[in-house]
Enzyme design. Sequence first.
Site, PDB file in Angstrom:
ATOM      1  N   CYS A 153      -1.142  -5.292   6.489  1.00 17.58           N
ATOM      2  CA  CYS A 153      -1.048  -3.450   7.139  1.00 17.58           C
ATOM      3  C   CYS A 153       0.287  -4.267   7.856  1.00 17.58           C
ATOM      4  N   CYS A 158      -3.327  10.924  10.381  1.00 20.14           N
ATOM      5  CA  CYS A 158      -4.761  11.779  10.590  1.00 20.14           C
ATOM      6  C   CYS A 158      -4.534  13.235  10.978  1.00 20.14           C
ATOM      7  N   CYS A 181       1.105  -1.409  11.746  1.00 21.79           N
ATOM      8  CA  CYS A 181       1.850  -0.183  11.560  1.00 21.79           C
ATOM      9  C   CYS A 181       0.162   0.325  12.097  1.00 21.79           C
ATOM     10  N   CYS A 230      -0.778   6.136  10.365  1.00 21.36           N
ATOM     11  CA  CYS A 230      -1.991   6.242   9.112  1.00 21.36           C
ATOM     12  C   CYS A 230      -3.780   7.067  10.055  1.00 21.36           C
ATOM     13  N   CYS A 235      -2.980  10.257   5.047  1.00 25.47           N
ATOM     14  CA  CYS A 235      -2.942   8.967   5.449  1.00 25.47           C
ATOM     15  C   CYS A 235      -2.568   7.936   4.259  1.00 25.47           C
ATOM     16  N   ASP A 240     -16.316   4.274 -10.401  1.00 27.73           N
ATOM     17  CA  ASP A 240     -16.283   5.372  -9.027  1.00 27.73           C
ATOM     18  C   ASP A 240     -17.710   5.898  -8.837  1.00 27.73           C
ATOM     19  N   CYS A 251      -7.247  15.349   0.285  1.00 25.12           N
ATOM     20  CA  CYS A 251      -5.759  15.173   1.266  1.00 25.12           C
ATOM     21  C   CYS A 251      -5.844  14.069   0.873  1.00 25.12           C
ATOM     22  N   CYS A 311     -13.331  14.334   8.038  1.00 29.94           N
ATOM     23  CA  CYS A 311     -12.106  14.173   7.410  1.00 29.94           C
ATOM     24  C   CYS A 311     -12.105  15.031   6.133  1.00 29.94           C
ATOM     25  N   CYS A 347       1.913   6.432   4.334  1.00 27.23           N
ATOM     26  CA  CYS A 347       2.187   5.235   4.570  1.00 27.23           C
ATOM     27  C   CYS A 347       3.726   4.679   3.953  1.00 27.23           C
TER      28      CYS A 347
HETATM   29  C1  B12 Z   1     -18.265   8.011  -0.531  1.00 26.70           C
HETATM   30  C2  B12 Z   1     -16.927   7.384  -1.168  1.00 26.70           C
HETATM   31  C3  B12 Z   1     -15.467   8.759  -0.221  1.00 26.70           C
HETATM   32  C4  B12 Z   1     -15.906   9.691   1.227  1.00 26.70           C
HETATM   33  C5  B12 Z   1     -15.725   8.535   2.396  1.00 26.70           C
HETATM   34  C6  B12 Z   1     -14.833   7.594   1.629  1.00 26.70           C
HETATM   35  C7  B12 Z   1     -15.140   6.611   3.131  1.00 26.70           C
HETATM   36  N1  B12 Z   1     -13.834   5.927   3.533  1.00 26.70           N
HETATM   37  O1  B12 Z   1     -15.644   5.987   2.435  1.00 26.70           O
HETATM   38  C8  B12 Z   1     -15.319  10.306   1.081  1.00 26.70           C
HETATM   39  C9  B12 Z   1     -15.249  11.851   0.572  1.00 26.70           C
HETATM   40  C10 B12 Z   1     -14.567  10.755   2.608  1.00 26.70           C
HETATM   41  C11 B12 Z   1     -13.653  10.036  -0.100  1.00 26.70           C
HETATM   42  C12 B12 Z   1     -12.401  10.628   0.480  1.00 26.70           C
HETATM   43  C13 B12 Z   1     -11.661   9.770  -0.135  1.00 26.70           C
HETATM   44  N2  B12 Z   1     -11.875   9.231  -1.223  1.00 26.70           N
HETATM   45 CO1  B12 Z   1     -13.003   8.290  -2.169  1.00 26.70          CO
HETATM   46  N3  B12 Z   1     -14.585   7.511  -2.765  1.00 26.70           N
HETATM   47  C14 B12 Z   1     -16.305   7.550  -2.155  1.00 26.70           C
HETATM   48  C15 B12 Z   1     -17.105   6.147  -2.825  1.00 26.70           C
HETATM   49  C16 B12 Z   1     -17.786   6.584  -4.169  1.00 26.70           C
HETATM   50  C17 B12 Z   1     -17.315   5.133  -1.882  1.00 26.70           C
HETATM   51  C18 B12 Z   1     -17.057   4.450  -0.775  1.00 26.70           C
HETATM   52  C19 B12 Z   1     -17.604   3.639   0.484  1.00 26.70           C
HETATM   53  O2  B12 Z   1     -18.759   3.096  -0.327  1.00 26.70           O
HETATM   54  N4  B12 Z   1     -17.471   3.782   1.327  1.00 26.70           N
HETATM   55  C20 B12 Z   1     -18.319   3.310   2.616  1.00 26.70           C
HETATM   56  C21 B12 Z   1     -17.221   2.372   3.233  1.00 26.70           C
HETATM   57  C22 B12 Z   1     -17.898   2.042   4.439  1.00 26.70           C
HETATM   58  O3  B12 Z   1     -17.448   1.431   2.210  1.00 26.70           O
HETATM   59  P1  B12 Z   1     -15.607   1.218   2.470  1.00 26.70           P
HETATM   60  O4  B12 Z   1     -14.681   2.400   2.690  1.00 26.70           O
HETATM   61  O5  B12 Z   1     -15.762   0.363   0.903  1.00 26.70           O
HETATM   62  O6  B12 Z   1     -15.147  -0.024   3.324  1.00 26.70           O
HETATM   63  C23 B12 Z   1     -15.274  -1.244   3.254  1.00 26.70           C
HETATM   64  C24 B12 Z   1     -14.327  -1.945   4.055  1.00 26.70           C
HETATM   65  O7  B12 Z   1     -13.421  -1.281   4.706  1.00 26.70           O
HETATM   66  C25 B12 Z   1     -15.072  -2.809   4.561  1.00 26.70           C
HETATM   67  N5  B12 Z   1     -14.461  -2.498   6.409  1.00 26.70           N
HETATM   68  C26 B12 Z   1     -15.784  -2.601   6.953  1.00 26.70           C
HETATM   69  N6  B12 Z   1     -14.795  -2.624   8.662  1.00 26.70           N
HETATM   70  C27 B12 Z   1     -13.999  -3.745   8.011  1.00 26.70           C
HETATM   71  C28 B12 Z   1     -13.020  -3.579   8.483  1.00 26.70           C
HETATM   72  C29 B12 Z   1     -11.898  -4.653   8.456  1.00 26.70           C
HETATM   73  C30 B12 Z   1     -11.214  -5.162   9.559  1.00 26.70           C
HETATM   74  C31 B12 Z   1     -12.311  -5.154   6.824  1.00 26.70           C
HETATM   75  C32 B12 Z   1     -10.682  -6.008   6.844  1.00 26.70           C
HETATM   76  C33 B12 Z   1     -12.896  -4.390   6.099  1.00 26.70           C
HETATM   77  C34 B12 Z   1     -13.543  -3.761   6.717  1.00 26.70           C
HETATM   78  O8  B12 Z   1     -16.000  -2.603   4.410  1.00 26.70           O
HETATM   79  C35 B12 Z   1     -16.761  -1.786   4.550  1.00 26.70           C
HETATM   80  C36 B12 Z   1     -18.072  -2.134   3.253  1.00 26.70           C
HETATM   81  O9  B12 Z   1     -17.775  -3.146   2.339  1.00 26.70           O
HETATM   82  C37 B12 Z   1     -15.365   5.549  -3.695  1.00 26.70           C
HETATM   83  C38 B12 Z   1     -16.337   4.918  -4.929  1.00 26.70           C
HETATM   84  C39 B12 Z   1     -17.206   3.322  -4.946  1.00 26.70           C
HETATM   85  N7  B12 Z   1     -17.889   3.781  -5.374  1.00 26.70           N
HETATM   86  O10 B12 Z   1     -16.692   2.924  -4.400  1.00 26.70           O
HETATM   87  C40 B12 Z   1     -14.595   6.374  -3.919  1.00 26.70           C
HETATM   88  C41 B12 Z   1     -12.950   5.999  -3.611  1.00 26.70           C
HETATM   89  C42 B12 Z   1     -13.228   4.633  -2.401  1.00 26.70           C
HETATM   90  N8  B12 Z   1     -12.230   6.971  -3.202  1.00 26.70           N
HETATM   91  C43 B12 Z   1     -11.964   6.816  -3.312  1.00 26.70           C
HETATM   92  C44 B12 Z   1     -10.477   8.243  -3.155  1.00 26.70           C
HETATM   93  C45 B12 Z   1      -8.713   8.346  -4.431  1.00 26.70           C
HETATM   94  C46 B12 Z   1     -10.573   9.101  -2.005  1.00 26.70           C
HETATM   95  C47 B12 Z   1      -8.938  10.131  -1.224  1.00 26.70           C
HETATM   96  C48 B12 Z   1      -8.152   9.583  -1.739  1.00 26.70           C
HETATM   97  C49 B12 Z   1      -9.409  11.383  -2.514  1.00 26.70           C
HETATM   98  C50 B12 Z   1      -8.772  11.893  -1.391  1.00 26.70           C
HETATM   99  N9  B12 Z   1      -7.400  12.035  -2.130  1.00 26.70           N
HETATM  100  O11 B12 Z   1      -8.905  13.200  -1.378  1.00 26.70           O
HETATM  101  C51 B12 Z   1     -10.487   9.990  -0.105  1.00 26.70           C
HETATM  102  C52 B12 Z   1      -9.359   8.969   0.385  1.00 26.70           C
HETATM  103  C53 B12 Z   1      -9.814   8.831   2.264  1.00 26.70           C
HETATM  104  C54 B12 Z   1     -10.318   7.670   2.610  1.00 26.70           C
HETATM  105  N10 B12 Z   1      -8.927   7.682   3.865  1.00 26.70           N
HETATM  106  O12 B12 Z   1     -11.164   6.762   2.626  1.00 26.70           O
HETATM  107  C55 B12 Z   1     -11.142   5.776  -4.422  1.00 26.70           C
HETATM  108  C56 B12 Z   1      -9.749   5.171  -4.096  1.00 26.70           C
HETATM  109  C57 B12 Z   1      -9.039   4.998  -4.820  1.00 26.70           C
HETATM  110  C58 B12 Z   1      -7.732   3.939  -3.120  1.00 26.70           C
HETATM  111  N11 B12 Z   1      -6.581   3.317  -3.628  1.00 26.70           N
HETATM  112  O13 B12 Z   1      -8.555   2.867  -2.267  1.00 26.70           O
HETATM  113  C59 B12 Z   1     -12.367   5.239  -4.795  1.00 26.70           C
HETATM  114  C60 B12 Z   1     -12.605   4.128  -5.067  1.00 26.70           C
HETATM  115  C61 B12 Z   1     -12.569   6.147  -5.846  1.00 26.70           C
HETATM  116  C62 B12 Z   1     -12.359   5.430  -7.317  1.00 26.70           C
HETATM  117  N12 B12 Z   1     -12.754   5.091  -7.886  1.00 26.70           N
HETATM  118  O14 B12 Z   1     -11.047   5.321  -7.669  1.00 26.70           O
HETATM  119  N13 B12 Z   1     -14.301   8.636  -0.874  1.00 26.70           N
HETATM  120  S1  SF4 Z   2       0.339   3.251   7.058  1.00 31.97           S
HETATM  121 FE1  SF4 Z   2      -0.117   1.877   5.241  1.00 31.97          FE
HETATM  122  S2  SF4 Z   2       0.504  -0.085   6.256  1.00 31.97           S
HETATM  123 FE2  SF4 Z   2       0.262   1.265   7.724  1.00 31.97          FE
HETATM  124  S3  SF4 Z   2      -1.452   0.849   8.765  1.00 31.97           S
HETATM  125 FE3  SF4 Z   2      -1.893   2.518   7.401  1.00 31.97          FE
HETATM  126  S4  SF4 Z   2      -2.454   1.608   5.844  1.00 31.97           S
HETATM  127 FE4  SF4 Z   2      -0.982  -0.504   6.702  1.00 31.97          FE
HETATM  128  S1  SF4 Z   3      -7.648  11.974   3.888  1.00 33.16           S
HETATM  129 FE1  SF4 Z   3      -6.991  12.997   4.751  1.00 33.16          FE
HETATM  130  S2  SF4 Z   3      -8.371  13.814   6.607  1.00 33.16           S
HETATM  131 FE2  SF4 Z   3      -9.670  12.338   5.671  1.00 33.16          FE
HETATM  132  S3  SF4 Z   3      -8.469  10.228   6.616  1.00 33.16           S
HETATM  133 FE3  SF4 Z   3      -7.093  10.288   6.214  1.00 33.16          FE
HETATM  134  S4  SF4 Z   3      -5.847  12.171   6.881  1.00 33.16           S
HETATM  135 FE4  SF4 Z   3      -8.028  11.820   7.726  1.00 33.16          FE
END
Ligand code: B12
Ligand code: SF4
Ligand code: SF4
Length: 313
Positions: A185, A195, A188, A191, A241, A131, A238, A211, A245
Site C-alpha cells: 500500500c 469512502c 497511498c 480508499c 474502496c 466465507d 459497494c 459501510c 485502488c
Molecule cells: C463480516 C464480513 C463483512 C462485513 C464486515 C467487513 C470487514 N471489513 O470486516 C461487511 C458486511 C461490511 C462486509 C463487506 C464486504 N465484504 Co465481506 N466478509 C465478511 C466475513 C464474513 C468476515 C470478515 C471478518 O472476519 N471481519 C472482522 C474483521 C475484524 O476482520 P478483517 O477485516 O479480516 O481484519 C483483520 C485484519 O485486517 C487484521 N487487522 C486489524 N487491524 C489491523 C491493523 C493492521 C495494521 C494490520 C496489518 C492488520 C490488521 O486483523 C483483523 C482480524 O484478524 C468475510 C469472510 C470470512 N470468513 O473472513 C467476508 C469477506 C471479507 N468479504 C468479502 C467481500 C468481497 C466483501 C465486499 C467487497 C462486498 C461488496 N462489494 O460489497 C465488502 C468490502 C468492505 C470492506 N472494505 O471490507 C470477501 C473479501 C475478499 C477479499 N479479496 O478481501 C470475504 C473474504 C468473503 C470471501 N470468502 O471471499 N463483509
Molecule cells: S487504495 Fe489500495 S493501495 Fe491505496 S491504500 Fe487503499 S488498499 Fe492500499
Molecule cells: S465498501 Fe463502500 S462504504 Fe464500505 S468501506 Fe468501502 S467504500 Fe466505504
Amino acid sequence: MENVSQSVIKEFITKKAMELDFVKVGFAKCEKVEVESEFKNWINNSYHAEMKWMENYSEKRMDPSLLLDNAKTMVVFATNYYNKNNKIADEFSFARYALGTDYHELIKNKLNGILNELKEKYQINGRAFVDTAPILERYWAEKSGIGWIGKNCNLITRDYGSFVFLSEIIIDYDLNPDQKHKNFCGTCDKCIKSCPTDAFVKENVLDSKKCISYITIEKREEFTETESKMIGNNIYGCDICQDVCPWNRFAKETQITEFQARESIIEKSAKDWLEIDIETYQDTFRKSAVKRAKYSGLKRNILASAKNTKLIR
Ligand code: B12
Ligand code: SF4
Ligand code: SF4
C-alpha cells in the site's frame, strides 16, 4: 503413505487448483492467529453492527486448528470474479461479486474435489470452507502469501487486484508454509479518502454500521433517513474502496462463466428495477448471492437509491 515429499503434495494441490480456475494458492501452518486483540477490539467496539454471528465460535476463529482433528496446514485459494461493467441501467451500481452465480457452493464443490483426490491418492483428510466458517479468511490469505490486506481491509493480489473470493481447506498433513505477503500500500490512502460514508475508523479497521455493503446487504430492517442517503446509488453492496485502488488496474475479466455478469441484471432499465416484482426478482436472482438481502431488502435499496439519484421523489 510413504516416500511422498511435501513438495509433491504442494505441487499436486497447486496444479489441481489451477485446473479448477483458482488463480492463487498459498500454504500456512494452521495455528492460533496473531491478531486476537485486533479482532476482539473490533467486536468490543460493535463495529460488527447487528452481525451477532460474528461473536460466535470465537475460540475456533482465533484458532482454526480446532476445526479439524489433527489439523496441520491451512491451504488458501483465491478465485478471480472481476467483471468490468457494474453500472446497471447507468443510474445504479451493483457490487461485482454479486453479478453472477452465488460463489459459495460452486467453490466448495471444487475444494471438495481436491480433498477427495488427496484422500484417495495420499490418505490426507481435510475440510473445505468458503466465507461462512469462523475463519479470518483475509488474515490467512496474507499469511499464506496470496496477497496483502490493504488499508481498505481487502485482500489484494499483485496480479489480479482485490476482486477475488477467498476459500480454504484445512488438512491433517504438514506442508512447508509460504511466506507472509509483503504489504504494497505504501503511502497511498485513496480508499480511505474515497469512502463516501467515512466507514474506516482508521487504516484496516471498518465500522460496518457505516459501510454501504453492510447497510444494503446485511441490514434487515427499514433504513433510517441517514442510512437512506448514505447508500447513494448502490443498490446491492459497494465496490468504491476497491475501484479507486491502483492495484485494481491489474484486474482481469473473470474466465469463470458463472461469475460473469448475468444479462438479466445488467440489461434491466431503471424503470425495470423500480417496478421489479417478486417473480422477476426470483427469476433474476436464482442461485445468486443477492438472495441474502431478500426481495424486501433489495426493493428497499432500490427505492432509496432512486430517491438519491432523483429518479423518484
Ligand atoms: C463480516 C464480513 C463483512 C462485513 C464486515 C467487513 C470487514 N471489513 O470486516 C461487511 C458486511 C461490511 C462486509 C463487506 C464486504 N465484504 Co465481506 N466478509 C465478511 C466475513 C464474513 C468476515 C470478515 C471478518 O472476519 N471481519 C472482522 C474483521 C475484524 O476482520 P478483517 O477485516 O479480516 O481484519 C483483520 C485484519 O485486517 C487484521 N487487522 C486489524 N487491524 C489491523 C491493523 C493492521 C495494521 C494490520 C496489518 C492488520 C490488521 O486483523 C483483523 C482480524 O484478524 C468475510 C469472510 C470470512 N470468513 O473472513 C467476508 C469477506 C471479507 N468479504 C468479502 C467481500 C468481497 C466483501 C465486499 C467487497 C462486498 C461488496 N462489494 O460489497 C465488502 C468490502 C468492505 C470492506 N472494505 O471490507 C470477501 C473479501 C475478499 C477479499 N479479496 O478481501 C470475504 C473474504 C468473503 C470471501 N470468502 O471471499 N463483509
Ligand atoms: S487504495 Fe489500495 S493501495 Fe491505496 S491504500 Fe487503499 S488498499 Fe492500499
Ligand atoms: S465498501 Fe463502500 S462504504 Fe464500505 S468501506 Fe468501502 S467504500 Fe466505504
